[in-house]
Design an enzyme around this catalytic site. Structure first.
Site, PDB file in Angstrom:
ATOM      1  N   HIS A   1       9.623 -24.157   9.231  1.00  0.00           N
ATOM      2  CA  HIS A   1       8.430 -24.673   9.835  1.00  0.00           C
ATOM      3  C   HIS A   1       7.271 -24.406   9.293  1.00  0.00           C
ATOM      4  O   HIS A   1       6.310 -25.296   9.195  1.00  0.00           O
ATOM      5  CB  HIS A   1       8.419 -24.220  11.287  1.00  0.00           C
ATOM      6  CG  HIS A   1       9.662 -24.761  11.976  1.00  0.00           C
ATOM      7  ND1 HIS A   1       9.515 -24.873  13.476  1.00  0.00           N
ATOM      8  CD2 HIS A   1      10.881 -25.115  11.515  1.00  0.00           C
ATOM      9  CE1 HIS A   1      10.671 -24.866  13.887  1.00  0.00           C
ATOM     10  NE2 HIS A   1      11.486 -25.444  12.831  1.00  0.00           N
TER      11      HIS A   1
ATOM     12  N   THR B   1       2.614  -1.806   8.792  1.00  0.00           N
ATOM     13  CA  THR B   1       3.129  -2.815  10.004  1.00  0.00           C
ATOM     14  C   THR B   1       3.383  -4.209   9.321  1.00  0.00           C
ATOM     15  O   THR B   1       4.024  -5.136  10.199  1.00  0.00           O
ATOM     16  CB  THR B   1       1.964  -2.949  10.988  1.00  0.00           C
ATOM     17  OG1 THR B   1       0.754  -3.468  10.313  1.00  0.00           O
ATOM     18  CG2 THR B   1       1.694  -1.497  11.552  1.00  0.00           C
TER      19      THR B   1
ATOM     20  N   HIS C   1       6.718 -31.077   9.987  1.00  0.00           N
ATOM     21  CA  HIS C   1       6.025 -29.889   9.732  1.00  0.00           C
ATOM     22  C   HIS C   1       5.022 -29.823   8.519  1.00  0.00           C
ATOM     23  O   HIS C   1       4.129 -29.187   8.477  1.00  0.00           O
ATOM     24  CB  HIS C   1       7.114 -28.611   9.475  1.00  0.00           C
ATOM     25  CG  HIS C   1       8.098 -28.510  10.495  1.00  0.00           C
ATOM     26  ND1 HIS C   1       7.656 -27.794  11.853  1.00  0.00           N
ATOM     27  CD2 HIS C   1       9.304 -28.719  10.538  1.00  0.00           C
ATOM     28  CE1 HIS C   1       8.803 -27.917  12.569  1.00  0.00           C
ATOM     29  NE2 HIS C   1       9.621 -28.482  11.841  1.00  0.00           N
TER      30      HIS C   1
ATOM     31  N   CYS D   1       2.986  -3.346   4.035  1.00  0.00           N
ATOM     32  CA  CYS D   1       2.102  -2.097   4.625  1.00  0.00           C
ATOM     33  C   CYS D   1       2.855  -1.329   5.707  1.00  0.00           C
ATOM     34  O   CYS D   1       4.098  -1.417   5.868  1.00  0.00           O
ATOM     35  CB  CYS D   1       0.670  -2.533   4.681  1.00  0.00           C
ATOM     36  SG  CYS D   1       0.633  -3.609   6.244  1.00  0.00           S
TER      37      CYS D   1
ATOM     38  N   ASP E   1       0.848  -1.261   0.037  1.00  0.00           N
ATOM     39  CA  ASP E   1      -0.207  -0.112  -0.035  1.00  0.00           C
ATOM     40  C   ASP E   1       1.115   1.359  -0.088  1.00  0.00           C
ATOM     41  O   ASP E   1       2.171   1.285  -0.157  1.00  0.00           O
ATOM     42  CB  ASP E   1      -0.970  -0.153   0.995  1.00  0.00           C
ATOM     43  CG  ASP E   1      -0.429   0.148   2.602  1.00  0.00           C
ATOM     44  OD1 ASP E   1       1.015   0.276   2.574  1.00  0.00           O
ATOM     45  OD2 ASP E   1      -1.231   0.254   3.482  1.00  0.00           O
TER      46      ASP E   1
HETATM   47  C1  RB5 Z   1      -2.070   2.594   6.463  1.00  0.00           C
HETATM   48  O1  RB5 Z   1      -2.034   3.869   7.222  1.00  0.00           O
HETATM   49  C2  RB5 Z   1      -1.722   1.551   7.446  1.00  0.00           C
HETATM   50  O2  RB5 Z   1      -2.756   1.445   8.271  1.00  0.00           O
HETATM   51  C3  RB5 Z   1      -1.577   0.176   6.707  1.00  0.00           C
HETATM   52  O3  RB5 Z   1      -0.435   0.601   5.896  1.00  0.00           O
HETATM   53  C4  RB5 Z   1      -1.054  -1.003   7.603  1.00  0.00           C
HETATM   54  O4  RB5 Z   1      -0.178  -0.784   8.523  1.00  0.00           O
HETATM   55  C5  RB5 Z   1      -2.471  -1.623   8.093  1.00  0.00           C
HETATM   56  O5  RB5 Z   1      -1.946  -2.577   8.685  1.00  0.00           O
END
Ligand code: RB5
Length: 143
Positions: A100, A68, A135, A66, A9
């Site tokens: 695994h 996180t 596994h 993304c 994203d």
């Molecule tokens: C975008 O702001 C953020 O929410 C997205 O990149 C991601 O981290 C969601 O899990």
């Protein structure tokens, strides 16, 4: 030859470009499924693109980024046959996700992981084979 596909994203766009260049510099074929800028988009749409690619190309490896890595992994893991692993901790997570879990998608969080560690983590994910054995039985139960 393993085929790679990558998507992100807006939050992951820059790291996606870095990882794509790294793979290209190593002679890997990489399909970039977007996004193409830092303009805001919705991560589930890009997770689905990589899932579609993984399903179509046997033994291909996906990379999703993304902010996180968590949203991407939640979205991708909704689909049977997908084993998406968030590996922001680095190399050790990537090695174990391959050994695994036979993970077929690497998820990274661009807002949480250092670029150098991200590259090392990607390399570890690529280099590490699935161990099979006990596994395999567990992975089979995932569907
Ligand atoms: C975008 O702001 C953020 O929410 C997205 O990149 C991601 O981290 C969601 O899990």
């Amino acid at each position: 030859m393993t085929h790679y596909c990558i998507a992100s994203d807006h939050a992951g766009f820059r790291l996606k470009e870095t990882l794509k260049s790294y793979l290209n510099s190593q002679g890997h074929q990489v399909q970039d499924l977007g996004t193409d800028s830092e303009e805001s988009v919705d991560y589930p749409d890009y997770a689905l693109k990589v899932v579609g690619h993984i399903k179509a190309e046997q033994d291909s490896v996906g990379i999703l980024i993304c902010g996180t890595g968590i949203g991407m992994s939640i979205a991708a893991n909704r689909y049977p046959g997908v084993r998406a692993a968030v590996c922001n901790e680095g190399v050790r997570s990537a090695v174990l996700a391959r050994q695994h879990n036979n993970a077929n998608i690497l998820c990274l969080g661009a807002r949480l992981i250092d670029e150098k560690i991200a590259l090392e983590t990607l390399q570890a994910f690529i280099d590490t084979p699935f161990e099979g054995g006990r596994h395999q039985r567990r992975v089979d139960k995932l569907g």
